[in-house]
Design an enzyme around this catalytic site. Structure first.
Site, PDB file in Angstrom:
ATOM      1  N   TYR A 161     125.439 -18.142  56.325  1.00 39.38           N
ATOM      2  CA  TYR A 161     124.237 -17.440  56.756  1.00 39.38           C
ATOM      3  C   TYR A 161     123.417 -16.962  55.558  1.00 39.38           C
ATOM      4  O   TYR A 161     122.204 -16.845  55.623  1.00 39.38           O
ATOM      5  CB  TYR A 161     124.606 -16.271  57.674  1.00 39.38           C
ATOM      6  CG  TYR A 161     123.489 -15.859  58.602  1.00 39.38           C
ATOM      7  CD1 TYR A 161     122.938 -16.757  59.502  1.00 39.38           C
ATOM      8  CD2 TYR A 161     122.975 -14.568  58.581  1.00 39.38           C
ATOM      9  CE1 TYR A 161     121.911 -16.391  60.360  1.00 39.38           C
ATOM     10  CE2 TYR A 161     121.953 -14.178  59.432  1.00 39.38           C
ATOM     11  CZ  TYR A 161     121.425 -15.098  60.321  1.00 39.38           C
ATOM     12  OH  TYR A 161     120.401 -14.721  61.163  1.00 39.38           O
ATOM     13  N   LYS A 168     118.370 -10.009  57.705  1.00 36.74           N
ATOM     14  CA  LYS A 168     118.703  -9.328  58.956  1.00 36.74           C
ATOM     15  C   LYS A 168     119.195  -7.908  58.700  1.00 36.74           C
ATOM     16  O   LYS A 168     118.957  -6.996  59.509  1.00 36.74           O
ATOM     17  CB  LYS A 168     119.745 -10.126  59.734  1.00 36.74           C
ATOM     18  CG  LYS A 168     119.251 -11.478  60.237  1.00 36.74           C
ATOM     19  CD  LYS A 168     118.014 -11.368  61.110  1.00 36.74           C
ATOM     20  CE  LYS A 168     117.643 -12.712  61.723  1.00 36.74           C
ATOM     21  NZ  LYS A 168     116.368 -12.637  62.479  1.00 36.74           N
TER      22      LYS A 168
END
Length: 273
Positions: A161, A168
């Protein structure tokens, strides 16, 4: 009567029919919401691929407008909120579904991310929510809500990720600050953290298939989510049913986020393979 009868809002970030924002939109529509939409600008106005993809979805549900928006351009953000105010006057919700990192920076290790790639990713994925909140505030009805989309990689290290995890994390922190600031006007701000869903954004994440398999083995429900489950929760968080919920990151991931170690039967499955 629907939960959104008489309510109006702006949806930013639908890319195609696999977008989480589109799933949420369908439930908002079912409950009576009136909505305006944006699409990514097309490089060639004579071949409006991005516009056509979104228009095919939103015209049948009565879209009040569909306008191009590059969230890195203040002029575009000013224009969409001007259109929103001219169309609706006041609004009741904003759905923010925007994230991007340059592929070369997203797929590589965090320590090797370029300065420009970091800037672009944070600008699009985080600052855009803050910029929209500032523009939405003057036209948002008391009791209104904003919702953005996140993922567990913002709270935990999820290999693959990478840079988007940093984005995020910043996004979820921004949700709290925005919730505090807009709360004085009776406006809520939340994030929805979904399990792996095969969207355009997710296609750039390495090992997406492995992530899905991990959820199927490790999550308390022993499965990954369905996009409809995210859609229903998104609609709920934007509705008056969630009137006491703000500054939260709500997980829709079959409980995966709660696990500190694999359940016993996961070891058995891994041994069998």
């Amino acid at each position: 009567m629907g939960l959104f009868d008489g309510k109006k809002g702006l949806v930013v970030g639908i890319a195609n029919d696999r977008s989480i924002a589109w799933s949420i939109t369908q439930y908002l529509h079912q409950e009576g919401a009136e909505m305006g939409f944006t699409h990514l600008p097309d490089k060639d106005p004579n071949r409006p691929k991005n516009e056509n993809k979104v228009r095919k979805l939103v015209d049948p549900i009565g879209a009040k407008f569909l306008v191009p928006c590059d969230v890195t351009r203040d002029e575009d953000l000013d224009a969409i909120f001007k259109t929103t105010e001219e169309t609706f006057g006041k609004i009741d919700f904003v759905l923010h579904s925007v994230a991007f990192a340059p592929p070369q920076d997203l797929t590589g290790p965090v320590h090797d991310v370029s300065r420009e790639g970091f800037h672009v990713a944070m600008d699009i994925s985080v600052y855009s929510l803050m910029a929209m909140a500032g523009r939405a505030r003057p036209i948002m009805n008391p009791g209104g809500a904003m919702l953005t989309l996140s993922y567990l990689g913002g709270e935990r290290v999820i290999p693959g990720y990478n840079l988007m995890g940093l984005c995020k994390a910043a996004l979820e922190n921004a949700v709290g600050y925005l919730a505090s600031e807009l709360g004085r006007d009776g406006v809520r701000v939340n994030a929805l953290s979904a399990g792996p869903v095969r969207t355009i954004s997710a296609s750039g994440v390495a090992d997406m298939k492995k992530m899905t398999q991990m959820y199927e083995m490790f999550a308390p429900l022993r499965r990954n989510i369905e996009v409809e489950e995210v859609g229903k929760t998104g609609m709920f968080l934007l509705s008056d049913l969630a009137s006491g919920i703000t500054a939260e990151t709500v997980h829709v991931d079959c409980g995966y986020n709660a696990m500190g170690a694999p359940p016993p039967d996961a070891y058995e499955k891994m041994g069998a393979e």
